[in-house]
Design an enzyme around this catalytic site. Structure first.
Site, PDB file in Angstrom:
ATOM      1  N   ASP A  78       0.845  -1.197   0.000  1.00 58.11           N
ATOM      2  CA  ASP A  78       0.000   0.000   0.000  1.00 58.11           C
ATOM      3  C   ASP A  78       0.881   1.247   0.000  1.00 58.11           C
ATOM      4  O   ASP A  78       1.964   1.247   0.577  1.00 58.11           O
ATOM      5  CB  ASP A  78      -0.892   0.010   1.251  1.00 58.11           C
ATOM      6  CG  ASP A  78      -2.204   0.742   1.013  1.00 58.11           C
ATOM      7  OD1 ASP A  78      -3.257   0.097   1.022  1.00 58.11           O
ATOM      8  OD2 ASP A  78      -2.175   1.979   0.805  1.00 58.11           O
ATOM      9  N   ASP A  95       4.194   1.840  -4.157  1.00 61.34           N
ATOM     10  CA  ASP A  95       3.203   2.391  -5.083  1.00 61.34           C
ATOM     11  C   ASP A  95       3.121   1.463  -6.294  1.00 61.34           C
ATOM     12  O   ASP A  95       4.148   1.219  -6.936  1.00 61.34           O
ATOM     13  CB  ASP A  95       3.660   3.802  -5.489  1.00 61.34           C
ATOM     14  CG  ASP A  95       2.563   4.563  -6.193  1.00 61.34           C
ATOM     15  OD1 ASP A  95       1.973   4.002  -7.132  1.00 61.34           O
ATOM     16  OD2 ASP A  95       2.299   5.713  -5.804  1.00 61.34           O
ATOM     17  N   LYS A 149      -3.152   6.461 -13.628  1.00 64.28           N
ATOM     18  CA  LYS A 149      -1.870   5.728 -13.571  1.00 64.28           C
ATOM     19  C   LYS A 149      -1.981   4.518 -12.652  1.00 64.28           C
ATOM     20  O   LYS A 149      -1.475   3.441 -12.955  1.00 64.28           O
ATOM     21  CB  LYS A 149      -0.759   6.649 -13.051  1.00 64.28           C
ATOM     22  CG  LYS A 149      -0.238   7.636 -14.068  1.00 64.28           C
ATOM     23  CD  LYS A 149       0.960   8.363 -13.469  1.00 64.28           C
ATOM     24  CE  LYS A 149       1.475   9.441 -14.373  1.00 64.28           C
ATOM     25  NZ  LYS A 149       2.529  10.245 -13.734  1.00 64.28           N
ATOM     26  N   GLY A 203       2.117  -8.304 -14.993  1.00 64.69           N
ATOM     27  CA  GLY A 203       3.476  -8.777 -15.294  1.00 64.69           C
ATOM     28  C   GLY A 203       3.968  -9.715 -14.203  1.00 64.69           C
ATOM     29  O   GLY A 203       4.570 -10.761 -14.481  1.00 64.69           O
ATOM     30  N   TYR A 245     -11.563   7.455 -12.992  1.00 62.24           N
ATOM     31  CA  TYR A 245     -11.818   6.202 -12.276  1.00 62.24           C
ATOM     32  C   TYR A 245     -12.490   5.193 -13.209  1.00 62.24           C
ATOM     33  O   TYR A 245     -11.992   4.075 -13.378  1.00 62.24           O
ATOM     34  CB  TYR A 245     -12.705   6.502 -11.076  1.00 62.24           C
ATOM     35  CG  TYR A 245     -13.006   5.319 -10.182  1.00 62.24           C
ATOM     36  CD1 TYR A 245     -12.032   4.783  -9.341  1.00 62.24           C
ATOM     37  CD2 TYR A 245     -14.277   4.749 -10.148  1.00 62.24           C
ATOM     38  CE1 TYR A 245     -12.311   3.712  -8.497  1.00 62.24           C
ATOM     39  CE2 TYR A 245     -14.563   3.683  -9.304  1.00 62.24           C
ATOM     40  CZ  TYR A 245     -13.585   3.168  -8.473  1.00 62.24           C
ATOM     41  OH  TYR A 245     -13.872   2.105  -7.645  1.00 62.24           O
ATOM     42  N   TYR A 291      -4.065  -9.923 -21.230  1.00 64.60           N
ATOM     43  CA  TYR A 291      -3.021 -10.795 -20.662  1.00 64.60           C
ATOM     44  C   TYR A 291      -3.523 -12.240 -20.595  1.00 64.60           C
ATOM     45  O   TYR A 291      -2.751 -13.179 -20.754  1.00 64.60           O
ATOM     46  CB  TYR A 291      -2.601 -10.314 -19.259  1.00 64.60           C
ATOM     47  CG  TYR A 291      -1.460  -9.329 -19.282  1.00 64.60           C
ATOM     48  CD1 TYR A 291      -1.658  -7.999 -19.625  1.00 64.60           C
ATOM     49  CD2 TYR A 291      -0.164  -9.736 -18.962  1.00 64.60           C
ATOM     50  CE1 TYR A 291      -0.612  -7.092 -19.650  1.00 64.60           C
ATOM     51  CE2 TYR A 291       0.892  -8.838 -18.977  1.00 64.60           C
ATOM     52  CZ  TYR A 291       0.667  -7.525 -19.324  1.00 64.60           C
ATOM     53  OH  TYR A 291       1.708  -6.623 -19.346  1.00 64.60           O
ATOM     54  N   THR A 349     -19.995  -0.785  -1.525  1.00 64.41           N
ATOM     55  CA  THR A 349     -19.730  -1.609  -0.340  1.00 64.41           C
ATOM     56  C   THR A 349     -19.420  -0.697   0.847  1.00 64.41           C
ATOM     57  O   THR A 349     -18.779   0.341   0.680  1.00 64.41           O
ATOM     58  CB  THR A 349     -18.540  -2.550  -0.635  1.00 64.41           C
ATOM     59  OG1 THR A 349     -18.852  -3.311  -1.802  1.00 64.41           O
ATOM     60  CG2 THR A 349     -18.265  -3.487   0.523  1.00 64.41           C
TER      61      THR A 349
HETATM   62  P1  NAD Z   1      -9.856   2.508  -0.165  1.00 65.76           P
HETATM   63  O1  NAD Z   1      -9.577   3.863  -0.704  1.00 65.76           O
HETATM   64  O2  NAD Z   1     -10.189   2.387   1.278  1.00 65.76           O
HETATM   65  O3  NAD Z   1      -8.657   1.516  -0.474  1.00 65.76           O
HETATM   66  C1  NAD Z   1      -7.780   1.663  -1.556  1.00 65.76           C
HETATM   67  C2  NAD Z   1      -6.366   1.341  -1.073  1.00 65.76           C
HETATM   68  O4  NAD Z   1      -5.459   1.437  -2.168  1.00 65.76           O
HETATM   69  C3  NAD Z   1      -5.880   2.325  -0.009  1.00 65.76           C
HETATM   70  O5  NAD Z   1      -5.274   1.625   1.054  1.00 65.76           O
HETATM   71  C4  NAD Z   1      -4.874   3.189  -0.757  1.00 65.76           C
HETATM   72  O6  NAD Z   1      -3.896   3.763   0.089  1.00 65.76           O
HETATM   73  C5  NAD Z   1      -4.312   2.181  -1.750  1.00 65.76           C
HETATM   74  N1  NAD Z   1      -3.717   2.812  -2.938  1.00 65.76           N
HETATM   75  C6  NAD Z   1      -4.242   3.785  -3.715  1.00 65.76           C
HETATM   76  N2  NAD Z   1      -3.404   4.086  -4.709  1.00 65.76           N
HETATM   77  C7  NAD Z   1      -2.316   3.262  -4.580  1.00 65.76           C
HETATM   78  C8  NAD Z   1      -1.116   3.089  -5.306  1.00 65.76           C
HETATM   79  N3  NAD Z   1      -0.830   3.832  -6.388  1.00 65.76           N
HETATM   80  N4  NAD Z   1      -0.235   2.149  -4.873  1.00 65.76           N
HETATM   81  C9  NAD Z   1      -0.485   1.406  -3.773  1.00 65.76           C
HETATM   82  N5  NAD Z   1      -1.616   1.537  -3.036  1.00 65.76           N
HETATM   83  C10 NAD Z   1      -2.524   2.448  -3.447  1.00 65.76           C
HETATM   84  O7  NAD Z   1     -11.048   1.923  -1.055  1.00 65.76           O
HETATM   85  P2  NAD Z   1     -11.837   0.533  -0.959  1.00 65.76           P
HETATM   86  O8  NAD Z   1     -13.270   0.868  -0.840  1.00 65.76           O
HETATM   87  O9  NAD Z   1     -11.203  -0.364   0.031  1.00 65.76           O
HETATM   88  O10 NAD Z   1     -11.617  -0.032  -2.426  1.00 65.76           O
HETATM   89  C11 NAD Z   1     -10.687  -1.068  -2.707  1.00 65.76           C
HETATM   90  C12 NAD Z   1     -10.799  -1.466  -4.164  1.00 65.76           C
HETATM   91  O11 NAD Z   1     -12.135  -1.916  -4.449  1.00 65.76           O
HETATM   92  C13 NAD Z   1     -10.525  -0.315  -5.135  1.00 65.76           C
HETATM   93  O12 NAD Z   1      -9.798  -0.811  -6.235  1.00 65.76           O
HETATM   94  C14 NAD Z   1     -11.911   0.115  -5.576  1.00 65.76           C
HETATM   95  O13 NAD Z   1     -11.895   0.672  -6.863  1.00 65.76           O
HETATM   96  C15 NAD Z   1     -12.662  -1.197  -5.538  1.00 65.76           C
HETATM   97  N6  NAD Z   1     -14.107  -0.949  -5.367  1.00 65.76           N
HETATM   98  C16 NAD Z   1     -14.608  -0.552  -4.161  1.00 65.76           C
HETATM   99  C17 NAD Z   1     -15.974  -0.299  -4.042  1.00 65.76           C
HETATM  100  C18 NAD Z   1     -16.587   0.115  -2.735  1.00 65.76           C
HETATM  101  O14 NAD Z   1     -17.791   0.396  -2.718  1.00 65.76           O
HETATM  102  N7  NAD Z   1     -15.891   0.168  -1.629  1.00 65.76           N
HETATM  103  C19 NAD Z   1     -16.815  -0.438  -5.149  1.00 65.76           C
HETATM  104  C20 NAD Z   1     -16.249  -0.821  -6.363  1.00 65.76           C
HETATM  105  C21 NAD Z   1     -14.901  -1.100  -6.464  1.00 65.76           C
END
Ligand code: NAD
Ligand code: UDP
Length: 323
Positions: free
Chosen positions: A44, A69, A102, A113, A156, A170, A186
């Site tokens: 993270d 990252d 990105k 990969g 997004y 892939y 969620t």
């Molecule tokens: P969140 O923002 O709490 O969690 C996302 C995590 O990714 C965070 O810990 C953040 O620090 C980390 N992160 C962001 N950019 C990063 C990077 N470049 N490198 C490394 N870490 C990075 O959100 P969430 O609700 O837990 O969502 C998790 C995943 O589920 C996401 O991909 C989101 O698109 C997907 N999602 C969530 C929902 C929802 O309703 N919660 C719905 C659809 C999809």
């Protein structure tokens, strides 16, 4: 013989990478996979995630936390990957739209990969946002969606759509074992109090006795899924055979207007908060409800936590968090 020794020798313990593991959903997934005797690597960059979500796991010798990252490559030998890294709240993903793209696109390339090299199974956390402001209701996986490619949500939506395309390419070109899950709204404990999404906003506002901020007239709908149901769905999807890639919808079909949600939160918290109406953000989808026929058929999965029960648990969490 201790359990770790046994599992290693007999190759039972899986090493699982979770990107975005310190976020809301990721931290629940880390917990669950550790409980099921796996080794978990949580990666993270802490943009929206927090150490607080996973600090209780750091004493577990089978848990590793890596600040990294996903826009840059990551190297590890793993059996499975859950790719969750990406801000999910509109407020946060629009804060730096370029970075959001990105993260989705370069993150997917780097993680794919890694999966290609290690032959790991890889699950992409996609989203109901790939359907945009949908003209088909409820949304089925074969619907291609209605997304504004240049609007404020596109960093997004289009990032996630491109990631889905990368996953499929892939798979087709390099036989990478992929799973695509389309997650619908969620909620649950461990959402950040300033996350900006509707459930956490309303609960925090209600508990503080502040006005409940309804964007637009509150007649837009969402279908809210409790986080434990989602985590179960993710694990079941990962366990399906290699011939099933998805995409598959995972969400709770119970559909509510945002106004209904506000009224329910006020009732469950016993709050004196009033409703206040603010402008609707650009391209805010009018309705959203998952068709979960495919998840039932392929994963024998249905959500089991009704909205009020999930809200009660989430309210209890925030009561403790913001006191
Ligand atoms: P969140 O923002 O709490 O969690 C996302 C995590 O990714 C965070 O810990 C953040 O620090 C980390 N992160 C962001 N950019 C990063 C990077 N470049 N490198 C490394 N870490 C990075 O959100 P969430 O609700 O837990 O969502 C998790 C995943 O589920 C996401 O991909 C989101 O698109 C997907 N999602 C969530 C929902 C929802 O309703 N919660 C719905 C659809 C999809
Ligand atoms: N919303 C709201 N008040 C808030 C936050 C969100 O009325 O304080 C609305 C938002 O406009 C949208 C719905 O609630 O119609 C869900 O928003 P959220 O940001 O949780 O997720 P989305 O499904 O839009 O990505």
């Amino acid at each position: 013989m201790n359990k770790y020794y046994f599992c290693t020798i007999f190759n039972v313990m899986k090493r699982i990478l979770i990107t975005g593991g310190a976020g809301f959903i990721g931290s629940h997934l880390c917990e669950r996979l550790l409980k099921e005797n796996n080794e978990v690597i949580c990666v993270d960059n802490f943009f929206t995630g927090s150490k607080e979500n996973i600090v209780h796991l750091t004493g577990n010798p089978y848990f590793e936390l890596v600040r990294h990252d996903v826009v840059t490559p990551f190297f590890a030998e793993v059996d499975e990957i859950y790719n969750l890294a990406c801000p999910a709240s509109p407020v946060h993903y629009q804060y730096n739209g370029i970075k959001t793209i990105k993260t989705s696109v370069m993150g997917a390339i780097n993680i794919l990969g890694l999966a290609k090299r290690t032959r790991a199974k890889v699950l992409q956390a996609s989203t109901s946002e790939v359907y945009g402001d949908p003209h088909v209701h409820p949304q089925t996986e074969d619907y291609w969606g209605h997304v504004n490619p240049i609007g404020v949500r596109s960093c997004y939506d289009e990032g996630k759509r491109c990631a889905e395309s990368l996953f499929m390419n892939y798979h087709r070109q390099n036989s990478v074992r992929i799973k695509i899950i389309r997650i619908f709204n969620t909620y649950g404990p461990k959402m950040h109090p300033n996350d900006g999404r509707v459930v956490s906003n309303f609960i925090v506002q209600a508990l503080r006795g502040e006005d409940i901020t309804i964007y637009g007239d509150g007649r837009q709908t969402r279908s809210f899924q409790y986080v434990d149901d989602l985590v179960e769905g993710m694990i079941r999807l990962m366990a399906t055979g290699d011939d099933f890639t998805g995409p598959v919808n995972v969400g709770n079909p119970g559909e509510f207007t945002i106004r209904q949600l506000a009224e329910t939160v006020i009732r469950l918290t016993g709050s004196t908060s009033k409703l206040t109406y603010l402008p609707l953000p650009q391209d805010d989808p009018v309705q959203r409800q998952p068709d979960i026929t495919l998840a039932k058929e392929k994963m024998n999965w249905t959500p089991v936590v009704p909205l009020e029960e999930g809200l009660q648990k989430t309210i209890a969490y925030f009561k403790n968090k913001i006191k």
